[in-house]
Design a protein around this motif. Structure first.
Motif, mmCIF file in Angstrom:
data_model
loop_
_atom_site.group_PDB
_atom_site.id
_atom_site.type_symbol
_atom_site.label_atom_id
_atom_site.label_comp_id
_atom_site.label_asym_id
_atom_site.label_seq_id
_atom_site.Cartn_x
_atom_site.Cartn_y
_atom_site.Cartn_z
ATOM 1 N N LEU A 152 10.287 -5.892 -2.827
ATOM 2 C CA LEU A 152 11.440 -5.194 -2.450
ATOM 3 C C LEU A 152 12.194 -4.754 -4.054
ATOM 4 C CD1 LEU A 152 13.404 -3.900 -1.006
ATOM 5 C CD2 LEU A 152 14.975 -6.109 -0.662
ATOM 6 N N LYS A 153 11.965 -5.910 -4.720
ATOM 7 C CA LYS A 153 12.784 -5.439 -6.161
ATOM 8 C C LYS A 153 11.648 -4.340 -6.705
ATOM 9 C CE LYS A 153 11.886 -6.564 -10.840
ATOM 10 N NZ LYS A 153 10.979 -6.437 -11.718
ATOM 11 N N GLU A 154 10.459 -4.505 -6.790
ATOM 12 C CA GLU A 154 9.462 -3.475 -7.405
ATOM 13 C C GLU A 154 9.849 -2.087 -6.837
ATOM 14 O OE1 GLU A 154 5.485 -4.633 -7.855
ATOM 15 O OE2 GLU A 154 5.811 -6.602 -8.382
ATOM 16 N N ALA A 155 9.732 -2.221 -5.432
ATOM 17 C CA ALA A 155 9.713 -0.802 -4.719
ATOM 18 C C ALA A 155 11.087 -0.038 -4.964
ATOM 19 C CB ALA A 155 9.666 -0.947 -3.275
ATOM 20 N N ALA A 156 12.047 -0.874 -4.985
ATOM 21 C CA ALA A 156 13.434 -0.282 -5.451
ATOM 22 C C ALA A 156 13.619 0.242 -6.674
ATOM 23 C CB ALA A 156 14.521 -1.449 -5.193
ATOM 24 N N VAL A 157 13.131 -0.501 -7.672
ATOM 25 C CA VAL A 157 13.053 0.137 -9.098
ATOM 26 C C VAL A 157 12.279 1.291 -9.210
ATOM 27 C CG1 VAL A 157 12.334 -0.421 -11.383
ATOM 28 C CG2 VAL A 157 13.358 -2.366 -10.135
ATOM 29 N N ALA A 158 11.165 1.269 -8.467
ATOM 30 C CA ALA A 158 10.274 2.490 -8.590
ATOM 31 C C ALA A 158 10.864 3.611 -7.791
ATOM 32 C CB ALA A 158 8.934 2.125 -7.878
ATOM 33 N N ALA A 159 11.765 3.376 -6.653
ATOM 34 C CA ALA A 159 12.553 4.353 -6.181
ATOM 35 C C ALA A 159 13.695 4.857 -6.905
ATOM 36 C CB ALA A 159 12.926 3.927 -4.777
ATOM 37 N N ARG B 175 0.765 -1.216 -0.062
ATOM 38 C CA ARG B 175 0.052 0.158 0.176
ATOM 39 C C ARG B 175 0.900 1.355 0.086
ATOM 40 N NH1 ARG B 175 -3.320 -2.986 3.570
ATOM 41 N NH2 ARG B 175 -2.267 -1.903 5.523
ATOM 42 N N GLU B 176 1.928 1.204 0.876
ATOM 43 C CA GLU B 176 2.819 2.516 0.884
ATOM 44 C C GLU B 176 3.800 2.656 -0.428
ATOM 45 O OE1 GLU B 176 4.460 5.463 2.908
ATOM 46 O OE2 GLU B 176 2.799 4.257 3.877
ATOM 47 N N MET B 177 3.802 1.547 -1.253
ATOM 48 C CA MET B 177 4.838 1.803 -2.570
ATOM 49 C C MET B 177 4.024 2.691 -3.555
ATOM 50 S SD MET B 177 6.289 -1.309 -4.897
ATOM 51 C CE MET B 177 5.027 -1.192 -5.822
ATOM 52 N N LYS B 178 2.673 2.839 -3.305
ATOM 53 C CA LYS B 178 2.002 3.500 -4.542
ATOM 54 C C LYS B 178 2.314 5.137 -4.059
ATOM 55 C CE LYS B 178 -1.768 0.131 -4.568
ATOM 56 N NZ LYS B 178 -3.253 0.127 -4.189
ATOM 57 N N THR B 179 2.437 5.324 -3.114
ATOM 58 C CA THR B 179 2.887 6.673 -2.771
ATOM 59 C C THR B 179 4.234 7.098 -2.412
ATOM 60 O OG1 THR B 179 2.129 6.445 -0.370
ATOM 61 C CG2 THR B 179 0.426 7.051 -2.005
ATOM 62 N N ASP B 180 4.793 6.253 -1.661
ATOM 63 C CA ASP B 180 6.368 6.426 -1.350
ATOM 64 C C ASP B 180 7.184 5.173 -1.369
ATOM 65 O OD1 ASP B 180 8.637 7.111 -0.078
ATOM 66 O OD2 ASP B 180 7.778 7.981 1.780
ATOM 67 N N PRO B 181 7.521 4.898 -2.647
ATOM 68 C CA PRO B 181 8.361 3.423 -2.680
ATOM 69 C C PRO B 181 9.718 3.540 -1.855
ATOM 70 C CG PRO B 181 8.547 4.774 -4.724
ATOM 71 C CD PRO B 181 7.450 5.566 -3.882
ATOM 72 N N PRO C 215 17.553 0.512 -8.945
ATOM 73 C CA PRO C 215 17.337 -0.806 -9.678
ATOM 74 C C PRO C 215 18.607 -1.623 -9.080
ATOM 75 C CG PRO C 215 18.338 0.671 -11.337
ATOM 76 C CD PRO C 215 17.771 1.506 -9.960
ATOM 77 N N GLU C 216 19.606 -1.396 -8.803
ATOM 78 C CA GLU C 216 20.746 -2.384 -8.305
ATOM 79 C C GLU C 216 20.268 -3.150 -6.930
ATOM 80 O OE1 GLU C 216 22.673 1.253 -10.573
ATOM 81 O OE2 GLU C 216 21.130 1.041 -8.859
ATOM 82 N N ILE C 217 19.408 -2.242 -6.104
ATOM 83 C CA ILE C 217 18.849 -2.871 -4.934
ATOM 84 C C ILE C 217 17.754 -3.957 -5.334
ATOM 85 C CG2 ILE C 217 17.415 -2.716 -2.969
ATOM 86 C CD1 ILE C 217 18.745 0.017 -2.631
ATOM 87 N N GLY C 218 17.143 -3.553 -6.606
ATOM 88 C CA GLY C 218 16.086 -4.637 -7.094
ATOM 89 C C GLY C 218 16.845 -5.881 -7.520
ATOM 90 N N VAL C 219 18.179 -5.796 -8.123
ATOM 91 C CA VAL C 219 18.914 -7.054 -8.612
ATOM 92 C C VAL C 219 19.470 -7.864 -7.258
ATOM 93 C CG1 VAL C 219 21.180 -7.490 -9.322
ATOM 94 C CG2 VAL C 219 19.753 -5.967 -10.850
ATOM 95 N N PHE C 220 19.815 -7.008 -6.318
ATOM 96 C CA PHE C 220 20.182 -7.603 -5.021
ATOM 97 C C PHE C 220 18.898 -8.453 -4.343
ATOM 98 C CE2 PHE C 220 19.693 -7.198 -0.263
ATOM 99 C CZ PHE C 220 20.806 -8.194 0.148
ATOM 100 N N ALA C 221 17.630 -8.074 -4.230
ATOM 101 C CA ALA C 221 16.560 -8.876 -4.084
ATOM 102 C C ALA C 221 16.369 -10.169 -4.779
ATOM 103 C CB ALA C 221 15.244 -7.701 -3.878
ATOM 104 N N LEU C 222 16.646 -9.954 -5.936
ATOM 105 C CA LEU C 222 16.041 -11.188 -7.040
ATOM 106 C C LEU C 222 17.389 -12.216 -6.645
ATOM 107 C CD1 LEU C 222 14.911 -9.720 -10.114
ATOM 108 C CD2 LEU C 222 13.421 -10.800 -8.288
ATOM 109 N N ARG C 223 18.530 -11.821 -6.417
ATOM 110 C CA ARG C 223 19.670 -12.341 -6.229
ATOM 111 C C ARG C 223 19.413 -13.226 -4.918
ATOM 112 N NH1 ARG C 223 22.839 -14.271 -10.434
ATOM 113 N NH2 ARG C 223 23.634 -12.601 -11.754
ATOM 114 N N SER C 224 18.913 -12.532 -4.060
ATOM 115 C CA SER C 224 18.881 -13.213 -2.630
ATOM 116 C C SER C 224 18.033 -14.453 -2.755
ATOM 117 C CB SER C 224 18.136 -12.019 -1.675
ATOM 118 O OG SER C 224 19.011 -10.912 -1.313
ATOM 119 N N LEU C 225 16.916 -14.415 -3.645
ATOM 120 C CA LEU C 225 15.632 -15.287 -3.809
ATOM 121 C C LEU C 225 16.707 -16.515 -4.184
ATOM 122 C CD1 LEU C 225 12.488 -13.581 -4.788
ATOM 123 C CD2 LEU C 225 13.028 -15.090 -2.801
#
Length: 471
Positions: free
Chosen positions: A113-120, A83-89, A123-133
């Motif tokens: 986390l990947k979606e929120a990081a990209v929106a913010a 819900r928070e991501m829509k206004t403040d990723p 994108p490198e944090i998005g890569v990290f989130a996927l790499r964690s999985l």
């Protein structure tokens, strides 16, 4: 790039960072997590801090006692962050870290986390989130596709190619991975050649006559004679313009293609001198070719020694030459690693490479401080701990070796290549400490998943033979 490094931290945040690393060394993971969380609230783009935070959370989670009555609160936290991501990723990223503290491999939290990081805009944090999985589920094709798409957005085509190759290895019939992998490979080649900035390939070449010459060369197979002709042409151009870097590099590349590595080294060195040593790519190429020369020499000596007995009059001389070639190769690796560390002393990956070079050269005491520092790099941490344990073992510090390897083994869940290597080394240390049962337990863990790993089968099976034969 959104990523910030240790040198970008303020004095206050750097103090927090140093305290967190010290806490991890003392295995005080709860304290380290709280310090890193506070650091990331103030500097969310510090990716290395986020990586270390996740490693601390994973390690703490493995050591915590499991309760049957534990109820996950992750779904509620993920919903709030969504819900928070829509206004403040950016705030959503912070909220998701609270979820991941207890469940660092939670799928929904990491995907969000990947979606929120990209929106913010991170994108490198998005890569990290996927790499964690992928740490827990390396064959998750859906996550791999997400990662490939993110690398594409970043323009990191080399890593995009690697990801689609992974998917194709898991599912050779995945048409999307095949198509996207080919496209990424083409883009990576274009980027390496600088084609993406030029309107046509002729724009890449200032001299139109050289462009015509290259067109003609592309139509013929590069036989030895054709290469010699191109070397002669390039040398004539070099004589006319001795300060032209392109001609010197071309002469290096042509001699390398001809496998005249000594000549290639001389031309690459000439080109490096023209740049006053600032072109690290040229310096690395020179180092690689020197190693190739030594590998060729090593292979020739080994072939001679395998075909002749120790009574041959040249055997001792060739043995000494082989030893010298191996020593020289190790010294080149070390010198190259030391030079890169000197240029960037805070890069912990380079520290690991230097420690690894020292280890391979048998300089175990020199390797220890480099590998100790490299443990702070989440990506190199386990490899550094493994080599550090081996160094302690070589130096006769078996208690320290055991502690280091036990800790490294506990941090890996799946029985991958790294885990097997660590367990094997730990088993050898136990054996040297006369702790036979513990040594055998390590070998059995490997035996259960990989019968052909080193001499594990012989070690395990011979233990049963001893039991049958009795005292």
């Amino acid at each position: 790039m959104a990523v910030k490094t240790e040198k970008d931290l303020s004095q206050g945040l750097r103090a927090l960072w140093l305290k967190a690393m010290a806490a991890i060394e003392l295995q005080n993971f709860g304290y380290a997590i709280s310090l890193l969380q506070e650091l990331l609230k103030q500097e969310p783009e510090f990716l290395t801090g986020r990586q270390l935070l996740r490693r601390a959370e994973v390690t703490k989670g493995k050591s915590a006692k499991k309760s049957f009555f534990n109820i996950s609160t992750a779904p509620i936290g993920v919903m709030k962050a969504q819900r928070e991501m829509k206004t403040d990723p950016k705030r959503a990223v912070e909220m998701l870290e609270d979820v991941l503290e207890m469940e660092p491999y939670n799928r929904q939290a990491n995907l969000l986390l990947k979606e929120a990081a990209v929106a913010a805009g991170w994108p490198e944090i998005g890569v990290f989130a996927l790499r964690s999985l992928l740490e827990e589920h390396p064959r998750d094709v859906k996550v791999l596709h997400e990662l490939g798409g993110l690398y594409h957005q970043l323009g990191d085509y080399e890593n995009e190619v690697e990801v689609y190759n992974q998917i194709s290895a898991i599912d050779p019939l995945d048409p999307q991975a095949i198509r996207l992998g080919k496209d990424a490979l083409a883009r990576a080649s274009m980027k390496r050649g600088g084609w993406t900035e030029a309107e046509s390939y002729r724009d890449l070449i200032k001299d139109k006559d050289e462009a015509i010459s290259l067109e003609q060369q592309s139509r013929i197979r590069l036989t030895g004679e054709a290469i010699d002709q191109q070397i002669a042409e390039a040398y004539a151009r070099h004589q006319a313009e001795p300060e032209n870097l392109d001609f010197a590099q071309r002469l290096g590349a042509l001699n390398e293609k001809k496998e005249d590595f000594e000549a290639a080294i001389r031309w690459y060195q000439y080109a490096a001198d023209l740049t006053k040593g600032v072109d690290t790519g040229l310096l690395r190429r020179i180092s690689d070719l020197k190693i190739k020369c030594l590998e060729r020499e090593t292979a020739a000596h080994e072939e001679f020694l395998s075909a002749h007995s120790s009574t041959d009059k040249l055997y001792a001389e060739k043995s000494e030459q082989l030893r010298a070639a191996k020593t020289n190769r190790a010294q080149i690796h070390i010198a190259d690693a030391q030079e890169r560390v000197a240029r960037n002393p805070t890069d912990l990956q380079l520290r690991f490479e230097l420690g690894e070079s020292f280890f391979n050269a048998g300089r175990f005491r020199d390797a220890v401080p480099e590998l100790q520092r490299a443990r702070q790099n989440p990506h190199a941490r386990l490899k550094a701990m493994n080599l550090l344990g081996c160094c302690y073992g070589e130096l006769g510090m078996l208690d320290l070796a055991m502690k280091q390897l036990e800790e490294a083994s506990q941090e890996i869940v799946s029985m991958d290549a790294m885990k097997k290597d660590i367990l094997y080394n730990l088993g050898i240390v136990y054996e040297r400490r006369n702790e036979t049962e513990k040594s055998l337990a390590c070998m059995k863990q490997i035996y259960e998943v990989d019968y052909g790993y080193r001499d594990v089968a012989g070690r395990v099976e011979s233990s049963y033979e001893r039991d049958v034969s009795g005292p």
